[in-house]
Structures are given as C-alpha cells and as structure tokens.
Design an enzyme around this catalytic site. Structure first.
Site, PDB file in Angstrom:
ATOM      1  CG  PHE A  15      -0.479  -0.462   2.519  1.00  0.00           C
ATOM      2  CD1 PHE A  15       0.401   0.719   3.070  1.00  0.00           C
ATOM      3  CD2 PHE A  15      -0.503  -1.520   3.115  1.00  0.00           C
ATOM      4  CE1 PHE A  15       1.000   0.133   4.464  1.00  0.00           C
ATOM      5  CE2 PHE A  15       0.103  -1.974   4.067  1.00  0.00           C
ATOM      6  CZ  PHE A  15       1.047  -1.293   4.919  1.00  0.00           C
TER       7      PHE A  15
ATOM      8  N   GLY B  32       1.151   3.609  -3.139  1.00  0.00           N
ATOM      9  CA  GLY B  32       0.342   4.720  -3.591  1.00  0.00           C
ATOM     10  C   GLY B  32      -0.069   5.567  -2.260  1.00  0.00           C
ATOM     11  CG  HIS B  33      -1.113   6.200   2.211  1.00  0.00           C
ATOM     12  ND1 HIS B  33      -0.453   6.428   3.276  1.00  0.00           N
ATOM     13  CD2 HIS B  33      -2.456   6.289   2.275  1.00  0.00           C
ATOM     14  CE1 HIS B  33      -1.484   7.062   4.010  1.00  0.00           C
ATOM     15  NE2 HIS B  33      -2.527   7.156   3.344  1.00  0.00           N
ATOM     16  CG  PHE B  34       0.308  10.077   0.452  1.00  0.00           C
ATOM     17  CD1 PHE B  34      -1.091   9.915   0.286  1.00  0.00           C
ATOM     18  CD2 PHE B  34       0.773  10.328   1.843  1.00  0.00           C
ATOM     19  CE1 PHE B  34      -1.977  10.142   1.170  1.00  0.00           C
ATOM     20  CE2 PHE B  34      -0.268  10.535   3.050  1.00  0.00           C
ATOM     21  CZ  PHE B  34      -1.658  10.546   2.536  1.00  0.00           C
TER      22      PHE B  34
ATOM     23  CB  ILE C 185       2.871   8.203   5.272  1.00  0.00           C
ATOM     24  CG1 ILE C 185       3.898   9.445   4.889  1.00  0.00           C
ATOM     25  CG2 ILE C 185       2.355   8.487   6.394  1.00  0.00           C
ATOM     26  CD1 ILE C 185       3.330  10.905   4.787  1.00  0.00           C
TER      27      ILE C 185
END
Length: 332
Positions: A186, A189-191, A196
């Site tokens: 994840f 895409g975060h971020f 983070i």
C-alpha cells in the site's frame, strides 16, 4: 503505628500504607546496599521502607536492574518499556538475575523462592511479580513470547496483511512490534514519492494484536470450547488519534489492554509508539468473537505402552519360521 488505606491505580487489591519504623541506622544500611544505584532509586526505596506503599516499587526494581546492566544497554531502560527482555535485550544471565533478586530482597525486605524466578522474562514480569508479592496477590501467568512463525501459525490474518513481527502476551495485555520495511504494497500509493504508514493500518495492527490476545487464552471459555479463529471481527472504535507520521524504517511498538470482556464482545484500549513518541492512541476498540468446539488432543502413548509397541515391532521384524501355504494345510 499509623496506617491509611490507599487505592491501587492499577485496579488491583487495595493496600494499607503503614508508617514503618525506619531509623538512621536503617537508612545508612540501605544507602550502602544501593551505593551503586541512582539517587532516585535510593529515594524510592526509602519511601517504600517508611510507608510500605507499592507505588514506589517500580522505581526501585528498575534502579536495581540498571545497576547490573552494562552501561551501553541502560538506555533501553529509560524507555520504561515493560516488554524489554531480560536476557535478549539486557544481557542478564541467570547468575546476574540471582544478584538482582538478592539485592531486591534486601532492599524491599521480602523473600523470593528460586522456583518463582523461572517465568520472569521481561522487566514488566519482574515489576508485576514484586508488586504481587508485596500486595499478597496471586502471581499472574507468565508472559508468552511469540516470534513471527508462531504468530503466523495462530492468526487467521496472514502476510502481506499481517502487521506483527513479534509479540508477547500476558494476563494483563499484549505487546508487539512491527518494522515498516518500505516494501508494503500500500505504500506504493500512500503517498506518491512520499511513503507514509496509513493510520488506518496502524489501527488494524492494534486490532491484530487484540486478536492474538484472544486466541492465546485470554478468556477461559465454556468447557470443551475455544475461541474460533474465524469468529473474530472488528466492530468499532472510539477516541482514535494520530500523533506522529510513521515512515519506512520506523519500528512500531504496540500495546493493548482489555477493558471489558464478555462473550461475544471484547473491548480494548491500545496505543503505538515509535521510541518514546506517541504515534496512535485508541481509547477504545471492540472485537466480536465466538466459541467453537475444542480440537481433540490425542495424548502420546505412555512409556510402558511405547515399550510394548517397540517389543511387538521387534518381534515382527525378527526372522519367523516358514509357515506352509494355506492350501497345503487344507490338503493335510
């Protein structure tokens, strides 16, 4: 001798603080015993000896442990983390542990049996053990440590969505650790270009630690029943606050404690730190759970039965006299 009833902030048995006899000679002897400990340790010991108030005991225990730990490892005790392991993290061997116990006995004026020391594996274990001895409470179950392999064998949640690298479970709660590797799916895409750890995932990690606590026998179910792996689900949370941004390389230290537990609901409070900094606080979160039939455990054969089986096997393996074919027997 005057006395005053005091409450126990930890929720345990109330105690009576006694005004004890503690003269100049006692203070001199105590100072000599603690001459290699910090001044704060000595002051806490003086207050305990004068009043008998167990609230002073943790400072004494930590101070005594610190006195026997190598200087480069003492910084770990400053974190006030009850999950710090005596052997693995502080390098305390069995002989050093005996020295610690002898000094604690002398300072706190109590007696500890060697057999009672076998299950003391963390700083928290030692503090809880001494506190129970002083208050006259039954000793709690020993802390159980689970590496990632043991966690994976118990948990219904599996990688890549398992956020516990190690954990410890005791009668009062559970602690765990998770290192953000930077390879979590994840984080791509975060971020964008700024990985983070999502606060929602950290809350998920706390929930996973609570699941582990339930599965490791936190609740005594009905006879012949256990909590089912596939019956535990997240139902809600309140008072969640994020205090710190967590990035790859950070080691999350998780802790949970039960607040209310009655089938089918278990409510906890929990938090996550990075070092001494708060990362996430959850004032309350609740899981639902159910019971299933306990698996049937087949007990191993007794030594005598095993010997009999071995004898039978040996007899079967030994050369046997040739037996005539069944057709020959009929002909005879």
């Amino acid at each position: 001798m005057s006395e005053a009833a005091q409450s126990n902030p930890g929720g345990g048995k109330p105690f009576v603080a006694l005004a004890r006899s503690f003269g100049p000679e006692d203070e001199t002897a105590l100072r000599e015993s603690l001459k290699r400990c910090s001044p704060s340790t000595f002051e806490a010991a003086v207050q305990f000896r004068k009043t008998g108030n167990p609230e002073h005991v943790p400072a004494v225990v930590i101070g005594v442990i610190e006195r026997f730990v190598e200087p480069d490892l003492r910084i770990k005790l400053k974190d006030a983390d009850d999950d710090i392991r005596l052997i693995e993290d502080l390098g305390i061997d069995s002989l050093t542990m005996m020295e610690i116990v002898i000094l604690v006995e002398d300072v706190l004026q109590l007696t500890i049996n060697n057999d009672e020391l076998r299950n003391l594996r963390t700083v928290g274990d030692v503090k809880t053990f001494i506190d129970c001895k002083i208050r006259g409470l039954p000793l709690p179950k020993p802390t159980k440590f689970l590496p990632i392999e043991a966690i994976g064998a118990v948990m219904p949640i599996q990688p890549p969505f398992l956020f516990l690298n190690e954990a410890s479970v005791s009668s009062t709660g559970a602690n765990g650790k998770y290192k953000i590797s930077g390879q979590e799916f994840f984080l791509q895409g975060h971020f964008k270009d700024n990985p983070i750890m999502p606060a929602s995932i950290m809350l998920e990690a706390l929930g996973q630690l609570a699941v582990l606590y339930l599965l490791e026998g936190a609740i005594v179910p009905e006879a012949g029943k256990v909590i089912g792996q596939n019956t535990i689900f997240f139902t809600g949370c309140e008072g969640v606050r994020a205090h710190r941004i967590c990035r790859p390389g950070d080691i999350l230290t998780l802790s949970i404690k039960p607040k209310r537990m009655k089938m089918p609901l278990a409510t906890f409070e929990g938090g996550i730190r990075v070092g001494q900094e708060k990362a996430v606080i959850a004032e309350e979160f609740t899981l639902t759970f159910g019971y299933v039939d306990a698996p049937i455990v087949i007990k191993p054969a007794s030594a005598s039965a095993e010997a009999t089986a071995d004898s039978a096997a040996a007899a079967a393996a030994a050369p046997q006299p040739e037996t005539p074919p069944l057709s020959a027997a009929f002909k005879a």
